[in-house]
Design a protein around this motif. Sequence first.
Motif, PDB file in Angstrom:
ATOM      1  N   THR A   1     -65.497  63.872   7.293  1.00 56.82           N
ATOM      2  CA  THR A   1     -66.301  65.077   7.540  1.00 56.82           C
ATOM      3  C   THR A   1     -67.802  64.795   7.452  1.00 56.82           C
ATOM      4  OG1 THR A   1     -65.916  65.680   5.218  1.00 56.82           O
ATOM      5  CG2 THR A   1     -64.529  66.734   6.872  1.00 56.82           C
ATOM      6  N   ARG A   2     -68.186  63.752   6.728  1.00 61.58           N
ATOM      7  CA  ARG A   2     -69.611  63.391   6.690  1.00 61.58           C
ATOM      8  C   ARG A   2     -70.076  62.942   8.078  1.00 61.58           C
ATOM      9  NH1 ARG A   2     -73.121  61.851   2.581  1.00 61.58           N
ATOM     10  NH2 ARG A   2     -71.405  61.858   1.089  1.00 61.58           N
ATOM     11  N   ALA A   3     -69.298  62.059   8.714  1.00 57.50           N
ATOM     12  CA  ALA A   3     -69.649  61.587  10.057  1.00 57.50           C
ATOM     13  C   ALA A   3     -69.613  62.732  11.061  1.00 57.50           C
ATOM     14  CB  ALA A   3     -68.695  60.474  10.486  1.00 57.50           C
ATOM     15  N   LEU A   4     -68.620  63.609  10.931  1.00 57.07           N
ATOM     16  CA  LEU A   4     -68.497  64.741  11.853  1.00 57.07           C
ATOM     17  C   LEU A   4     -69.686  65.695  11.696  1.00 57.07           C
ATOM     18  CD1 LEU A   4     -67.044  66.554  13.860  1.00 57.07           C
ATOM     19  CD2 LEU A   4     -65.554  67.351  12.000  1.00 57.07           C
ATOM     20  N   THR A   5     -70.074  65.985  10.453  1.00 57.61           N
ATOM     21  CA  THR A   5     -71.198  66.885  10.220  1.00 57.61           C
ATOM     22  C   THR A   5     -72.501  66.281  10.741  1.00 57.61           C
ATOM     23  OG1 THR A   5     -70.106  67.817   8.281  1.00 57.61           O
ATOM     24  CG2 THR A   5     -72.483  68.147   8.450  1.00 57.61           C
ATOM     25  N   LYS A   6     -72.704  64.988  10.542  1.00 52.74           N
ATOM     26  CA  LYS A   6     -73.903  64.336  11.065  1.00 52.74           C
ATOM     27  C   LYS A   6     -73.951  64.425  12.584  1.00 52.74           C
ATOM     28  CE  LYS A   6     -75.294  60.442   9.248  1.00 52.74           C
ATOM     29  NZ  LYS A   6     -75.259  59.045   8.735  1.00 52.74           N
ATOM     30  N   LYS A   7     -72.808  64.307  13.227  1.00 53.41           N
ATOM     31  CA  LYS A   7     -72.751  64.439  14.687  1.00 53.41           C
ATOM     32  C   LYS A   7     -73.115  65.856  15.115  1.00 53.41           C
ATOM     33  CE  LYS A   7     -69.614  62.354  17.148  1.00 53.41           C
ATOM     34  NZ  LYS A   7     -70.401  61.701  18.250  1.00 53.41           N
TER      35      LYS A   7
ATOM     36  N   ARG B   1     -74.953  67.985  13.485  1.00 54.09           N
ATOM     37  CA  ARG B   1     -76.375  68.214  13.212  1.00 54.09           C
ATOM     38  C   ARG B   1     -77.251  67.594  14.294  1.00 54.09           C
ATOM     39  NH1 ARG B   1     -78.600  69.881   8.466  1.00 54.09           N
ATOM     40  NH2 ARG B   1     -80.379  68.522   8.875  1.00 54.09           N
ATOM     41  N   SER B   2     -76.855  66.426  14.802  1.00 55.20           N
ATOM     42  CA  SER B   2     -77.675  65.753  15.806  1.00 55.20           C
ATOM     43  C   SER B   2     -77.413  66.271  17.214  1.00 55.20           C
ATOM     44  CB  SER B   2     -77.442  64.237  15.750  1.00 55.20           C
ATOM     45  OG  SER B   2     -76.080  63.921  16.041  1.00 55.20           O
ATOM     46  N   ARG B   3     -76.152  66.539  17.542  1.00 58.50           N
ATOM     47  CA  ARG B   3     -75.796  66.992  18.883  1.00 58.50           C
ATOM     48  C   ARG B   3     -75.774  68.509  19.017  1.00 58.50           C
ATOM     49  NH1 ARG B   3     -72.968  63.315  22.133  1.00 58.50           N
ATOM     50  NH2 ARG B   3     -73.009  65.050  23.623  1.00 58.50           N
ATOM     51  N   GLY B   4     -75.625  69.197  17.889  1.00 49.42           N
ATOM     52  CA  GLY B   4     -75.443  70.643  17.917  1.00 49.42           C
ATOM     53  C   GLY B   4     -73.967  70.994  17.955  1.00 49.42           C
ATOM     54  N   THR B   5     -73.654  72.270  17.719  1.00 44.43           N
ATOM     55  CA  THR B   5     -72.261  72.701  17.779  1.00 44.43           C
ATOM     56  C   THR B   5     -71.707  72.446  19.179  1.00 44.43           C
ATOM     57  OG1 THR B   5     -72.942  74.949  18.342  1.00 44.43           O
ATOM     58  CG2 THR B   5     -72.547  74.482  16.024  1.00 44.43           C
ATOM     59  N   MET B   6     -70.410  72.170  19.245  1.00 44.91           N
ATOM     60  CA  MET B   6     -69.787  71.880  20.535  1.00 44.91           C
ATOM     61  C   MET B   6     -68.339  72.344  20.527  1.00 44.91           C
ATOM     62  SD  MET B   6     -69.338  67.724  20.239  1.00 44.91           S
ATOM     63  CE  MET B   6     -70.954  67.414  19.521  1.00 44.91           C
TER      64      MET B   6
ATOM     65  N   GLU C   1     -65.278  76.695  18.964  1.00 45.46           N
ATOM     66  CA  GLU C   1     -66.577  76.079  18.697  1.00 45.46           C
ATOM     67  C   GLU C   1     -66.518  75.429  17.316  1.00 45.46           C
ATOM     68  OE1 GLU C   1     -71.258  77.391  18.968  1.00 45.46           O
ATOM     69  OE2 GLU C   1     -69.863  78.759  17.961  1.00 45.46           O
ATOM     70  N   VAL C   2     -66.869  74.155  17.234  1.00 47.98           N
ATOM     71  CA  VAL C   2     -66.791  73.424  15.975  1.00 47.98           C
ATOM     72  C   VAL C   2     -68.110  73.583  15.225  1.00 47.98           C
ATOM     73  CG1 VAL C   2     -66.333  71.206  14.869  1.00 47.98           C
ATOM     74  CG2 VAL C   2     -65.209  71.777  17.037  1.00 47.98           C
ATOM     75  N   VAL C   3     -68.028  74.151  14.013  1.00 49.76           N
ATOM     76  CA  VAL C   3     -69.205  74.396  13.187  1.00 49.76           C
ATOM     77  C   VAL C   3     -68.916  73.898  11.773  1.00 49.76           C
ATOM     78  CG1 VAL C   3     -69.837  76.426  14.548  1.00 49.76           C
ATOM     79  CG2 VAL C   3     -68.455  76.713  12.484  1.00 49.76           C
ATOM     80  N   PHE C   4     -69.972  73.713  10.976  1.00 55.81           N
ATOM     81  CA  PHE C   4     -69.754  73.245   9.607  1.00 55.81           C
ATOM     82  C   PHE C   4     -70.385  74.192   8.605  1.00 55.81           C
ATOM     83  CE2 PHE C   4     -73.794  71.306  10.800  1.00 55.81           C
ATOM     84  CZ  PHE C   4     -74.585  71.461   9.668  1.00 55.81           C
TER      85      PHE C   4
END
Length: 362
Positions: free
Chosen positions: A113-119, A121-126, A27-30
């Motif tokens: 990582t900024r783009a990944l974190t924004k994704k 935050r908007s889509r949720g962990t995946m 699970e990808v989390v930030f």
Amino acid sequence: MERYLILDDGTVFKGQGFGAKIATTGEVVFTTGMSGYQEAITDQSYADQILVFTNPLLGNYGVNLDDYESLQPNCKGVVCREVARVATNWRMQDSLPHFMEEMGIPGISGIDTRALTKKLRSRGTMKGAIIDATDDLEHAFAQLHATVLSDQLVAKVSTTKPYPNPGTKKNIVLIDFGVKHSILRELAARDCNTIVLPYTATAQDILKLHPDGVLLSNGPGDPEMMTEAVAMVAEIQEHLPVFGICLGHQILARANGAKTFKMKFGHRGFNHPVRENATGRIMFTSQNHGYAVDPASIDPEKLIVTHTEINDNVVEGIKHRHYPAFSVQFHPDAAPGPMDAVDLFDDFLQMIDMRKEDKTNA
């Protein structure tokens, strides 16, 4: 060594590999922490997760034995913008890439990582995977989509046998759901004689040790799966003072009829503001949780909400109205992070003293 980070929604990030030379899925989390990468990676609450660091640079001060939060971490992978080419610190004993290689944890750098974190935050962990750039992407995505991530992770990280953390003062039983070493350090700093028990410990296992109090540790996974631990806490709170941290907080809540839910992207980092509701005091806290207590499910005849997250009003602390039991969602032990809430360990020991006085005067 080129690698890809692929996400369940079809996104592909290209970067450079470091650490262990293996593929991984999780699970990808930030996390928003500005430091403390070693403590985060070795925190068992990150079991089966690929950890994205929003801080742009990792590894600049290396790794040392003192900052382990577990000796066998179960973090599945690390994602960052850049790994320091040169690490230096007087406490340093190893480099981050070599440490991760030794621990079997793959990493990927050079990611936006900024783009990944924004994704996230908007889509949720995946779900995500770190793979070699030479791997077939179509096959890798097919494997990723077919992978089912388990929420029953405590058995993977808990001790299998009891062990002591010796001291000469209060006798504390600590239930290990994935305990951080920093919790043990805080108890040792107060000279507590701590016995660590597996997550499978029953109320009878605890009571026969005649402890002064019980601490429920942090840990990974879905608290709804912890039915036996919930039953144990429901019984033990009638006999002994109880202090819960993180997963321990969620288990205490469920033991008193509350429900929990999976958050969109969770709280992970060392800068989360929390309000102590009784005083209005604001403290900055270290947090690492993907589940939370549902405030609508809390029975006000049993539980009081003591702490609230300022940013999104998540329940961050509860206290029982009738038993000497309380818990917090954040980590008062920090490691890393601010020590604003470390006095909660003293509150726990004071609660034990007050219960002893009440029993003596009864």
